[in-house]
Design an enzyme around this catalytic site. Structure first.
Site, PDB file in Angstrom:
ATOM      1  N   GLU A   9      56.287  23.815   5.565  1.00  0.00           N
ATOM      2  CA  GLU A   9      57.269  22.893   6.159  1.00  0.00           C
ATOM      3  C   GLU A   9      57.370  23.167   7.662  1.00  0.00           C
ATOM      4  OE1 GLU A   9      59.284  20.537   4.939  1.00  0.00           O
ATOM      5  OE2 GLU A   9      59.157  20.799   2.762  1.00  0.00           O
TER       6      GLU A   9
ATOM      7  N   GLU B 109      59.611  16.710  -3.465  1.00  0.00           N
ATOM      8  CA  GLU B 109      60.352  17.765  -2.771  1.00  0.00           C
ATOM      9  C   GLU B 109      61.650  17.217  -2.197  1.00  0.00           C
ATOM     10  OE1 GLU B 109      61.731  20.492   0.289  1.00  0.00           O
ATOM     11  OE2 GLU B 109      61.123  18.427   0.607  1.00  0.00           O
ATOM     12  N   GLU B 110      61.623  15.934  -1.819  1.00  0.00           N
ATOM     13  CA  GLU B 110      62.792  15.357  -1.147  1.00  0.00           C
ATOM     14  C   GLU B 110      63.870  14.928  -2.146  1.00  0.00           C
ATOM     15  OE1 GLU B 110      62.906  15.769   1.849  1.00  0.00           O
ATOM     16  OE2 GLU B 110      60.907  15.670   2.739  1.00  0.00           O
TER      17      GLU B 110
ATOM     18  N   HIS C 236      54.196  19.239   0.235  1.00  0.00           N
ATOM     19  CA  HIS C 236      54.587  18.146  -0.665  1.00  0.00           C
ATOM     20  C   HIS C 236      54.066  16.805  -0.150  1.00  0.00           C
ATOM     21  CE1 HIS C 236      58.027  16.811   1.872  1.00  0.00           C
ATOM     22  NE2 HIS C 236      58.246  18.093   2.082  1.00  0.00           N
TER      23      HIS C 236
ATOM     24  N   ASP D 296      57.300  16.247   8.533  1.00  0.00           N
ATOM     25  CA  ASP D 296      57.801  16.731   7.230  1.00  0.00           C
ATOM     26  C   ASP D 296      57.229  15.878   6.115  1.00  0.00           C
ATOM     27  OD1 ASP D 296      59.145  17.763   5.090  1.00  0.00           O
ATOM     28  OD2 ASP D 296      61.126  17.155   5.754  1.00  0.00           O
TER      29      ASP D 296
ATOM     30  N   ASP E 158      55.534  13.705  -0.941  1.00  0.00           N
ATOM     31  CA  ASP E 158      56.545  12.644  -0.764  1.00  0.00           C
ATOM     32  C   ASP E 158      57.195  12.752   0.610  1.00  0.00           C
ATOM     33  OD1 ASP E 158      57.768  15.082  -1.637  1.00  0.00           O
ATOM     34  OD2 ASP E 158      59.575  14.020  -2.226  1.00  0.00           O
TER      35      ASP E 158
HETATM   36 ZN   LIG Z   1      59.623  18.748   3.570  1.00  0.00          ZN
END
Ligand SMILES: [Zn+2]
Length: 284
Positions: free
Chosen positions: A184, A158-159, A91, A124, A93
């Site tokens: 991840e 995703e967050e 992801h 992350d 974001d």
């Molecule tokens: Zn993540």
């Protein structure tokens, strides 16, 4: 056909580590924190950076906004022969940097110290995202010597509400997929199991009364207390009945939010109380 190992070795020679670190630094410098209050408070610049790289590499992709300024990108890297589809997911974001005074580095400078790159999202998960991009590039340069399709899912949000993942599924991109690897961070280990998550909101309706006449009211705080005590009993009961999972550990039932009453109203039995329970289940 050459062995799997020799084909992996052939592709690994094409991993450009310096370019990979350079791309990661550039991506970390993009503040792809979702913030509707900022005009550029989204993933757009990070996605454009990735798209520019894919253009340079001659990799075609599908790009679709799942919300304004928040695109998904999907790349299919076809192998020489037909075969299963393997998805790699990342992801674009990142979560907010939070309290800046708690950082020992500028969270968006991508500073490298002792061989480690520091910044919001370095772990992350722009690190994982860039790793999967450069792995795909290496496969491409090695001639895509495999059967099947390597599909890169570069997703937004995703967050937050997982709009990117939901859009990916809604677009039919998951149809016929044999397996997926989510890039991840997981302490450099392959994570093959995941806890189930349930978030339960309990709303209690009582009856408001003055503290000097409690018998005229129904106190939801007392009921709240009983539920909290009961949670511990239920948790122990489920744990006793189910074995500890080798990877996931144990079932848990955790009260995380308890709300009732007003601070300035210490002489009033409130009408309502609320409790949030965070429940994590493990597979048998
Ligand atoms: Zn993540």
């Amino acid at each position: 056909m050459p062995s799997l190992e020799s084909r992996i070795n052939a592709a690994q020679r094409f991993v450009d580590a310096d370019a990979l670190v350079g791309t990661l630094a550039a991506l970390v410098r993009v503040q792809s924190v979702y913030d509707p209050g900022r005009p550029d408070g989204n993933e757009l610049a990070a996605v454009d950076l990735v798209a520019g790289l894919l253009d340079e590499w001659g990799m075609r992709y599908r790009r679709r906004e799942v919300a304004p300024g928040r695109p998904n990108i999907v790349v299919d890297l076809d192998g020489r022969d037909p075969g299963p589809i393997l998805v790699f997911e990342g992801h674009t974001d990142v979560v907010t940097a939070g309290d800046l005074s708690a950082w020992s580095v500028d969270p968006f400078a991508a500073e490298i110290r002792d061989g480690r790159l520091y910044g919001r999202g370095a772990c992350d998960m722009k690190g994982g995202l860039v790793a999967m991009l450069y792995a795909a590039r290496a496969l491409q340069l090695a001639g895509c010597d495999y059967a099947g399709v390597v599909r890169l899912a570069i997703l937004a949000d995703e967050e937050g509400m997982m709009l990117g993942a939901k859009g990916f599924v809604a677009d039919g991109e998951l149809e016929g997929v044999a397996a997926a690897i989510v890039c991840e961070p997981e302490g450099d280990r392959l994570c093959i199991a995941q806890k189930g998550a349930i978030r339960m909101k309990v709303s209690l309706q009582g009856r408001m009364a003055h503290g000097c006449m409690p018998e005229q009211g129904i106190n939801p705080i007392s009921a709240l207390g009983e539920i909290i005590v009961e949670c511990r009993r239920v948790e122990a009961e489920v744990r006793a009945a189910s074995p500890t999972h080798a990877l996931l550990g144990r079932f848990s039932l955790t009260p995380t939010v308890a709300l009732a009453g007003e601070q300035a109203q210490g002489n009033v039995i409130p009408a309502r109380a609320e409790l949030v329970l965070d429940i994590r289940t493990t597979a048998e």
